[in-house]
Write a protein that holds these residues in place. Structure first.
Motif, mmCIF file in Angstrom:
data_model
loop_
_atom_site.group_PDB
_atom_site.id
_atom_site.type_symbol
_atom_site.label_atom_id
_atom_site.label_comp_id
_atom_site.label_asym_id
_atom_site.label_seq_id
_atom_site.Cartn_x
_atom_site.Cartn_y
_atom_site.Cartn_z
ATOM 1 N N MET A 183 0.826 -1.209 0.000
ATOM 2 C CA MET A 183 0.000 0.000 0.000
ATOM 3 C C MET A 183 0.856 1.254 0.000
ATOM 4 O O MET A 183 0.568 2.229 -0.707
ATOM 5 C CB MET A 183 -0.929 0.001 1.220
ATOM 6 C CG MET A 183 -1.866 1.208 1.265
ATOM 7 S SD MET A 183 -2.950 1.223 2.695
ATOM 8 C CE MET A 183 -1.759 1.476 4.022
ATOM 9 N N ALA A 184 1.955 1.237 0.783
ATOM 10 C CA ALA A 184 2.834 2.413 0.842
ATOM 11 C C ALA A 184 3.508 2.666 -0.503
ATOM 12 O O ALA A 184 3.533 3.797 -0.996
ATOM 13 C CB ALA A 184 3.882 2.217 1.937
ATOM 14 N N VAL A 185 4.028 1.613 -1.109
ATOM 15 C CA VAL A 185 4.769 1.767 -2.378
ATOM 16 C C VAL A 185 3.831 2.156 -3.514
ATOM 17 O O VAL A 185 4.098 3.104 -4.269
ATOM 18 C CB VAL A 185 5.521 0.467 -2.710
ATOM 19 C CG1 VAL A 185 6.129 0.548 -4.113
ATOM 20 C CG2 VAL A 185 6.615 0.205 -1.684
ATOM 21 N N THR A 186 2.724 1.445 -3.667
ATOM 22 C CA THR A 186 1.816 1.734 -4.782
ATOM 23 C C THR A 186 1.109 3.079 -4.603
ATOM 24 O O THR A 186 0.808 3.754 -5.582
ATOM 25 C CB THR A 186 0.770 0.626 -4.926
ATOM 26 O OG1 THR A 186 0.054 0.464 -3.683
ATOM 27 C CG2 THR A 186 1.423 -0.696 -5.284
ATOM 28 N N GLY A 187 0.851 3.469 -3.356
ATOM 29 C CA GLY A 187 0.238 4.779 -3.129
ATOM 30 C C GLY A 187 1.157 5.915 -3.541
ATOM 31 O O GLY A 187 0.718 6.881 -4.172
ATOM 32 N N ILE A 188 2.447 5.786 -3.203
ATOM 33 C CA ILE A 188 3.423 6.808 -3.607
ATOM 34 C C ILE A 188 3.600 6.808 -5.123
ATOM 35 O O ILE A 188 3.659 7.876 -5.755
ATOM 36 C CB ILE A 188 4.766 6.560 -2.895
ATOM 37 C CG1 ILE A 188 4.615 6.787 -1.391
ATOM 38 C CG2 ILE A 188 5.852 7.480 -3.464
ATOM 39 C CD1 ILE A 188 5.842 6.407 -0.588
ATOM 40 N N CYS A 189 3.672 5.631 -5.708
ATOM 41 C CA CYS A 189 3.844 5.539 -7.166
ATOM 42 C C CYS A 189 2.642 6.122 -7.905
ATOM 43 O O CYS A 189 2.803 6.752 -8.961
ATOM 44 C CB CYS A 189 4.057 4.087 -7.583
ATOM 45 S SG CYS A 189 5.644 3.391 -7.069
ATOM 46 N N ALA A 190 1.438 5.933 -7.362
ATOM 47 C CA ALA A 190 0.248 6.508 -7.994
ATOM 48 C C ALA A 190 0.313 8.026 -7.989
ATOM 49 O O ALA A 190 -0.115 8.686 -8.947
ATOM 50 C CB ALA A 190 -1.009 6.020 -7.281
ATOM 51 N N ALA A 191 0.842 8.596 -6.913
ATOM 52 C CA ALA A 191 0.937 10.058 -6.817
ATOM 53 C C ALA A 191 1.905 10.634 -7.840
ATOM 54 O O ALA A 191 1.738 11.781 -8.272
ATOM 55 C CB ALA A 191 1.365 10.453 -5.410
ATOM 56 N N PHE A 192 2.892 9.858 -8.256
ATOM 57 C CA PHE A 192 3.893 10.349 -9.209
ATOM 58 C C PHE A 192 3.790 9.657 -10.566
ATOM 59 O O PHE A 192 4.760 9.625 -11.317
ATOM 60 C CB PHE A 192 5.306 10.143 -8.632
ATOM 61 C CG PHE A 192 5.584 10.976 -7.409
ATOM 62 C CD1 PHE A 192 5.977 12.304 -7.531
ATOM 63 C CD2 PHE A 192 5.439 10.445 -6.148
ATOM 64 C CE1 PHE A 192 6.231 13.072 -6.412
ATOM 65 C CE2 PHE A 192 5.685 11.202 -5.013
ATOM 66 C CZ PHE A 192 6.088 12.523 -5.143
ATOM 67 N N SER A 193 2.623 9.130 -10.883
ATOM 68 C CA SER A 193 2.434 8.425 -12.157
ATOM 69 C C SER A 193 2.603 9.374 -13.340
ATOM 70 O O SER A 193 2.050 10.474 -13.341
ATOM 71 C CB SER A 193 1.046 7.783 -12.205
ATOM 72 O OG SER A 193 0.906 6.817 -11.200
ATOM 73 N N PRO A 194 3.323 8.950 -14.377
ATOM 74 C CA PRO A 194 3.547 9.821 -15.539
ATOM 75 C C PRO A 194 2.365 9.876 -16.505
ATOM 76 O O PRO A 194 2.274 10.787 -17.313
ATOM 77 C CB PRO A 194 4.770 9.196 -16.212
ATOM 78 C CG PRO A 194 4.691 7.749 -15.843
ATOM 79 C CD PRO A 194 4.094 7.704 -14.465
ATOM 80 N N ASN A 195 1.463 8.893 -16.436
ATOM 81 C CA ASN A 195 0.317 8.876 -17.340
ATOM 82 C C ASN A 195 -0.868 8.215 -16.644
ATOM 83 O O ASN A 195 -0.728 7.591 -15.578
ATOM 84 C CB ASN A 195 0.648 8.167 -18.657
ATOM 85 C CG ASN A 195 1.220 6.772 -18.436
ATOM 86 O OD1 ASN A 195 0.559 5.888 -17.914
ATOM 87 N ND2 ASN A 195 2.478 6.590 -18.829
ATOM 88 N N PHE A 196 -2.024 8.320 -17.267
ATOM 89 C CA PHE A 196 -3.255 7.833 -16.646
ATOM 90 C C PHE A 196 -3.285 6.315 -16.540
ATOM 91 O O PHE A 196 -3.785 5.767 -15.552
ATOM 92 C CB PHE A 196 -4.466 8.325 -17.444
ATOM 93 C CG PHE A 196 -5.780 7.914 -16.862
ATOM 94 C CD1 PHE A 196 -6.228 8.451 -15.663
ATOM 95 C CD2 PHE A 196 -6.576 6.982 -17.514
ATOM 96 C CE1 PHE A 196 -7.446 8.061 -15.109
ATOM 97 C CE2 PHE A 196 -7.793 6.593 -16.978
ATOM 98 C CZ PHE A 196 -8.228 7.135 -15.772
ATOM 99 N N THR A 197 -2.752 5.615 -17.517
ATOM 100 C CA THR A 197 -2.741 4.150 -17.474
ATOM 101 C C THR A 197 -1.932 3.647 -16.283
ATOM 102 O O THR A 197 -2.376 2.748 -15.555
ATOM 103 C CB THR A 197 -2.158 3.586 -18.780
ATOM 104 O OG1 THR A 197 -2.946 4.045 -19.889
ATOM 105 C CG2 THR A 197 -2.151 2.067 -18.762
#
Length: 225
Positions: A183-197
């Protein structure tokens, strides 16, 4: 002898049990923020097509820099029934004649309209930055806004089945720690996602982790802890 009676014989809830319950319950209280996250990260601000000025009237073209924003929108974007700028359309050519209060909208130039081919301008007074403004999820793409939340809830649904069986095999403590990290890793990665996919993929994985946390925490908080 029932289990509650055994607990009474050994003095019931001690310091260890209280700390155990607290450390498991606090993360559960924070899971609601992910369920409500869409209301803030996908907030739709007021928007309209980017203004495209065409100097088809030399007399007015020189006034572009000094025109108030309201008049600039009036000659660039058609108004809806409530006299607000249309969100998904703009004039093909700048309608300078609309600056004349005595002129009708079809006075000299046919009011052809087009979609927002150059993008949108957003009102950031309420929402500074959202996935809507980041990837222009408006007009023809507005259905993608709900897709992000649907994939998150799909992750919650799949996670309840997947992590339940994995916990029976590898133990609830190990799976719970894994879900916290996921949850911690994917939540942070979602915040810095380069595109919508990529954002949708990480939101799905976050939903998986949240489901694993809730299922295993509730079971560890039960009488069998």
């Amino acid at each position: 002898m029932s289990f509650p009676e055994i607990l009474d014989r050994i003095d019931g809830m001690g310091h260890f049990q209280v700390m155990h319950v607290a450390f498991l319950a606090i993360p559960l209280l924070m899971l609601a923020s992910h369920n409500l996250l869409q209301n803030f990260t996908a907030g739709i601000p007021e928007h309209h097509c980017k203004v495209h000025i065409m100097a088809n009237y030399t007399h007015y073209a020189n006034l572009t820099a000094s025109l108030p924003a309201e008049e600039l929108l009036r000659v660039s974007i058609p108004m809806d029934r409530s006299q607000k700028p249309e969100k998904c359309q703009r004039f093909v050519t700048t309608q300078w004649q609309l600056l004349n209060p005595n002129a009708t909208s079809t006075n000299t130039i046919e009011l052809n309209i087009e979609t927002c081919v150059d993008g949108w301008t957003y009102d950031k007074s309420l929402f500074t930055d959202t996935i809507i403004t980041e990837w222009d999820l408006v007009c023809e793409s507005r259905t993608l806004r709900q897709m992000a939340q649907s994939l998150y809830m799909a992750g919650v649904l799949v996670g309840s089945a997947v992590f339940g069986r994995l916990a029976d095999r590898f133990g609830r403590k190990a799976l719970l720690i894994w879900c916290y990290l996921q949850m911690a890793v994917t939540g942070i990665c979602a915040a810095f996602s380069p595109n919508f996919t990529t954002y949708c993929v990480f939101r799905f994985l976050t939903g998986l982790a949240i489901s694993g946390i809730s299922v295993n925490s509730v079971l560890l908080l039960g009488p069998g802890m």
